[in-house]
Each structure stands twice: as structure tokens, then as C-alpha cells.
Design a protein around this motif. Structure first.
Motif, short mmCIF file in Angstrom:
data_model
loop_
_atom_site.label_atom_id
_atom_site.label_comp_id
_atom_site.label_asym_id
_atom_site.label_seq_id
_atom_site.Cartn_x
_atom_site.Cartn_y
_atom_site.Cartn_z
N VAL A 1 -66.87 37.43 -50.30
CA VAL A 1 -68.27 37.77 -50.52
C VAL A 1 -68.89 36.67 -51.39
N ASP A 2 -69.84 35.93 -50.83
CA ASP A 2 -70.40 34.76 -51.50
C ASP A 2 -71.92 34.95 -51.64
N SER A 3 -72.44 35.33 -52.76
CA SER A 3 -71.78 35.60 -54.01
C SER A 3 -72.06 37.02 -54.47
N LYS B 1 -67.10 26.22 -55.09
CA LYS B 1 -66.54 27.56 -54.82
C LYS B 1 -66.63 27.90 -53.32
N SER B 2 -67.83 27.71 -52.73
CA SER B 2 -68.00 28.05 -51.32
C SER B 2 -67.13 27.17 -50.44
N THR B 3 -67.03 25.90 -50.81
CA THR B 3 -66.20 24.96 -50.04
C THR B 3 -64.74 25.40 -50.07
N GLY C 1 -68.54 34.28 -58.07
CA GLY C 1 -69.45 34.57 -59.18
C GLY C 1 -69.90 33.28 -59.83
N HIS C 2 -71.20 33.08 -59.90
CA HIS C 2 -71.69 31.87 -60.57
C HIS C 2 -71.70 32.08 -62.07
N VAL C 3 -71.22 31.10 -62.77
CA VAL C 3 -71.21 31.16 -64.22
C VAL C 3 -71.90 29.90 -64.73
N ALA D 1 -74.26 35.56 -48.44
CA ALA D 1 -75.56 36.08 -48.86
C ALA D 1 -76.44 34.97 -49.39
N GLU D 2 -75.85 33.77 -49.58
CA GLU D 2 -76.63 32.69 -50.17
C GLU D 2 -77.03 31.65 -49.15
N GLU D 3 -76.19 31.48 -48.13
CA GLU D 3 -76.47 30.45 -47.15
C GLU D 3 -76.64 31.09 -45.78
N SER D 4 -77.49 30.49 -44.95
CA SER D 4 -77.72 31.03 -43.62
C SER D 4 -76.50 30.74 -42.74
MG MG Z 1 -71.79 28.37 -53.02
#
Ligand code: MG
Ligand code: TYD
Length: 430
Positions: free
Chosen positions: A147-149, A78-80, A190-192, A101-104
Motif C-alpha cells: 500500500v503506497d502510501s 521507497k516506491s522503487t 510511510g513518508h517521514v 494511491a500516490e501515482e496513476s
Molecule cells: Mg513513492
């Protein structure tokens, strides 16, 4: 001037509308009625993301002011995918904003460099606090915000930990508001999990305009993107990507990826020209049958095909086509991580099972499609010409089809079957 009395009289609900807040909201609201004839229909049209396979799923691109939820299991890509979309939209010189918000910031930069050159106005906001968002929007005037995630950000005005239902809802509400206010498309990650238990995405589906899901098998390069909900277009299209060292690449020749490893001459294999939206894709269906051990109940396993449909086809094979399945375990799958849900897959799936049972391969250059009725009859299905054209394009020479099917393209022999019994006999030579 609007007074509490006016609002109350107009709204017809005094209790609710007499507070000063209500008057304030009424006056501040930017929404005003417009004559329909003065609305510019082109203004809110989709803006291409530059990733053709994604634009196919979206029906052209992202609509300004809309909110899209991109769901999928952790690690699926998803981020990629979104970093590629951001880069692509920023490559025109426009500003785009990634709220990570998840990765620096360092992690995002390293990943982005793997994917290609960095556009100057790809802006990053590395924070979990969404109260920074309105200011960032004013400063960067982006044409896209990611917006991740949604599970990792918080709205400080709302109680609860990140990822809690209250937080996820509050953050989505804020994003929906900002998207409309600035007329900018937002994409929320959104992680599922496989069982869909994680708080969030499932309950957010009605708050957003579009819900996309990225799917794929960790051990396979293929990634599919489809729309589960889409306010601005149809949901049937499938986007195909391949994960490699430089991110997700569009699959230009699905045939190579889906049928490249096929071993002709093996019993239990058929090729279905399946429709995914407006596009025909050739998908291999496989079946394996084995004698049920001891007194155990017979096993039925369906992967990528509908389990209920498989059970029905087994009953029709047994009752109407004389294929004995007593004390037989049946395993059926669609190869390559593709999901096939249309009734047009019936004939190919039933033939795969029949071929496995009699242990005779089907001709290697045969495709099959058609719906199977409870009476064992083969019924017509939509888009026959498109299915046949795709099969002919990659070299298939025979097609087992419903009786009413139109003539095929040049070089393709059409074999019409009225019943499943007839089709089994024709295909397996029994
Ligand atoms: Mg990700
Ligand atoms: P990621 O986009 O981080 O997944 P998600 O955001 O859905 O959790 O993708 C993670 C996987 O993708 C990871 O296992 C590494 C792989 N990957 C590649 O194979 N090539 C690449 O160029 C990139 C950036 C990631």
C-alpha cells in the motif's frame, strides 16, 4: 449456541459482553486455541523477497500475515524498492497486488518498465479508497500486498482527511486485520520528514510487526535499509543498495562504494572495520579541526557518528592523551552516509581527531577499532576476528586494536595498544 449469558459468564464482565455485537463477534472470530504441539513451525516462516539485501535485514524475508511499515523521506526510493520486490515475487508466477494511491496507473507502469520485464500477475489497484481492498484480495489471492502510501489512502468509514492521525490509524488497523485474515504479508509505505513531524509513521510503529527505514543522501547513490523494529528477528542488519537508472541494485562490494574515493595521506582520516549486524564493513571516519573564531564557543559537529560519544572522546583525548583541544572547533563524520553507533568506533574516531590536531596522516593501510574508557584505556569489543578478516581481505596490513585482541589473519600485523595515549603515539608517530 452461544448466548449473551454464556458470553457474559465466561468473560466475567457482564456490561461489556451482553450486546448482540459481542455475541456475534465471539461466534465469528476465527481464532481457536490449538495444542502447541500441533502447530507447524515452518508454516509461518519468512518468504524470501528475492532481494538479498532486503532479506538480510528481514532475517530471511516477509512473514505471511505480518505488516511491515517502510518509512523514509520522500524521493529516497521507497516506491522503487517495493516495485522491485513485487516484480521479484511475481516472477515466480504468483499474484501480487500494489495499491497505488500516490501515482496513476500510467506512472506506475512507466516506472515498472524501467526496472525490468513485467510479470503477468503483478496486479495494480490505483485508488485512494481502501474499501476496494477486501474485494481485490479475494480476486487476486496475492502473496504480497503493498500500500503506497499509508498517508494517501482513506477508510471511508472513518472521518478525517488522508494523512490525518485518525485515517492513518484506521487504515493500518484494516490492513493488520486483512493481513491476519488472509495470511498475506503487507507492506505499508510511510513518508517521514527529516524532523519526523509528519503524522503517521512514528505513531504507527506499535501497530505493525516490523518497521524498516530507507535512508540515503540525495547526492549520493548509496541507500541503506535497516529495521527499527522487527518482531521476527534481530534489528542490527543493514541492507545496502545503490540507486541507478534501473532502480536499486544490491551493493555487492561495499568497499568500492565506501572507500573508493578515499585519499590516503590526508590527516584526520581513519578506517574502522565496523559491524553492521553480522557483517563487517570498512568505514572511513574523518575529522577536521580548526581554531575557534573570536570569543565564540568551540563548535562540535558529528555526522554519522554519535555526538555525545564524540564529546566524551574529546575530553579523554585532552585529559588522558595530552591532545590539546582548547579553542578548537571539531567536525567529525562517517563517510558515505553510513551511521556508526557502536563503542568499537571510539578508537578510530579519537585517532582521526588526534591526527587532525597534530596534522599528520595515519598509515594508509591501517585500520583501528576498540572502545575507549574514561580512564583512557582501550577496551575489547565483539567480533574482532570478523573485523580483521574483512580489513585483510581488501588489503589493509596493520590493525591498531585492544590488548586482548586475538592474532590477526595472515598478512595482517596486529598492534596492541593499552591506552589512548599509546595508540595516538603509535599511529601518528608523535
Ligand atoms: Mg513513492
Ligand atoms: P521513489 O521510489 O519514487 O521514492 P519514494 O517512493 O521514496 O518517494 O524514488 C524517487 C527517486 O529515485 C527519483 O528521484 C528518481 C530515482 N530513480 C532512479 O534514480 N532510478 C530509477 O530507476 C527509478 C525508478 C527512480
Amino acid at each position: 449456541m452461544v448466548t449473551a449469558e454464556t458470553v457474559a459468564r465466561l468473560a466475567g464482565s457482564p456490561e461489556r459482553w451482553q450486546s448482540p455485537d459481542a455475541v456475534d463477534a465471539w461466534e465469528r472470530s476465527p481464532a481457536r486455541p490449538t495444542p502447541l504441539g500441533e502447530v507447524d513451525p515452518t508454516q509461518s516462516g519468512p518468504v524470501p523477497t528475492g532481494l538479498g539485501e532486503l532479506d538480510r535485514v528481514l532475517g530471511g524475508g516477509l512473514v505471511p500475515g505480518s505488516v511491515t511499515l517502510l518509512g523514509g523521506e520522500p524521493g529516497v526510493g521507497k516506491s522503487t524498492l517495493l516495485l522491485q520486490v513485487l516484480s521479484s515475487m511475481a516472477s515466480t508466477g504468483a499474484g501480487v497486488l500494489l495499491v497505488s494511491a500516490e501515482e496513476s496507473a500510467q506512472q506506475v507502469r512507466l516506472r515498472a518498465e524501467r526496472l525490468g520485464p513485467l510479470p503477468p500477475r503483478l496486479m495494480l489497484l490505483a485508488t485512494t479508497d481502501l474499501s476496494a481492498l477486501p474485494g481485490a484480495l479475494r480476486d487476486t489471492a496475492p502473496v504480497l500486498v503493498v500500500v503506497d502510501s499509508v498517508q494517501a489512502v482513506t477508510d471511508p468509514a472513518t472521518a478525517g482527511a488522508p494523512g490525518s492521525l485518525g485515517q492513518v490509524r484506521a487504515c493500518t488497523d484494516l490492513v493488520v486485520h486483512l493481513a491476519k485474515l488472509h495470511r498475506v504479508p503487507f507492506v505499508l509505505v510511510g513518508h517521514v520528514t527529516k524532523d519526523g513531524t509528519l503524522a503517521g509513521p512514528r505513531t504507527l510503529e506499535h501497530l505493525v510487526d516490523t518497521v524498516l527505514s530507507v535512508e540515503g543522501d540525495r547526492h549520493h547513490a548509496l541507500r541503506t535499509v535497516r529495521a527499527a523494529k522487527h518482531r521476527f528477528g534481530p534489528t542490527g542488519e543493514l541492507g545496502l543498495f545503490e540507486m541507478n537508472e534501473t532502480g536499486l541494485a544490491a551493493v555487492t562490494d561495499p568497499y568500492r562504494l565506501l572507500l573508493g574515493d578515499r585519499r590516503p595521506g590526508v590527516p584526520g582520516s581513519t578506517v574502522l572495520p565496523a559491524m553492521q549486524g553480522q557483517r563487517a564493513l570498512l568505514v572511513e571516519l574523518q575529522a577536521l579541526t580548526a581554531r575557534t573564531a573570536g570569543d565564540a564557543p568551540s563548535r562540535r559537529s558529528a555526522q554519522g557518528v554519535d555526538g555525545g560519544r564524540l564529546a566524551l572522546l574529546l575530553a579523554v583525548l585532552e585529559q588522558r592523551a595530552g591532545v590539546s583541544l582548547a579553542r578548537t572547533d571539531v567536525f567529525a563524520s562517517a563517510v558515505g552516509g553510513i551511521r556508526v553507533a557502536e563503542p568499537a568506533a571510539d578508537l578510530a574516531l579519537a585517532l582521526a581527531v588526534a591526527s587532525a590536531v597534530v596534522d599528520r596522516p595515519l598509515p594508509a593501510d591501517l585500520v583501528a577499532f576498540g572502545e575507549v574508557g574514561l580512564g583512557g584505556e582501550i577496551r575489547q569489543v565483539p567480533h574482532a576476528p570478523r573485523r580483521l578478516a574483512e580489513a585483510a581481505r581488501v588489503g589493509f596490513r596493520h590493525a591498531l586494536v585492544p590488548e586482548s585482541c586475538p592474532a590477526g589473519p595472515k598478512g595482517m600485523e596486529i598492534v596492541q595498544a593499552r591506552s589512548l595515549a599509546e595508540a595516538v603515539a603509535l599511529a601518528t608517530g608523535t
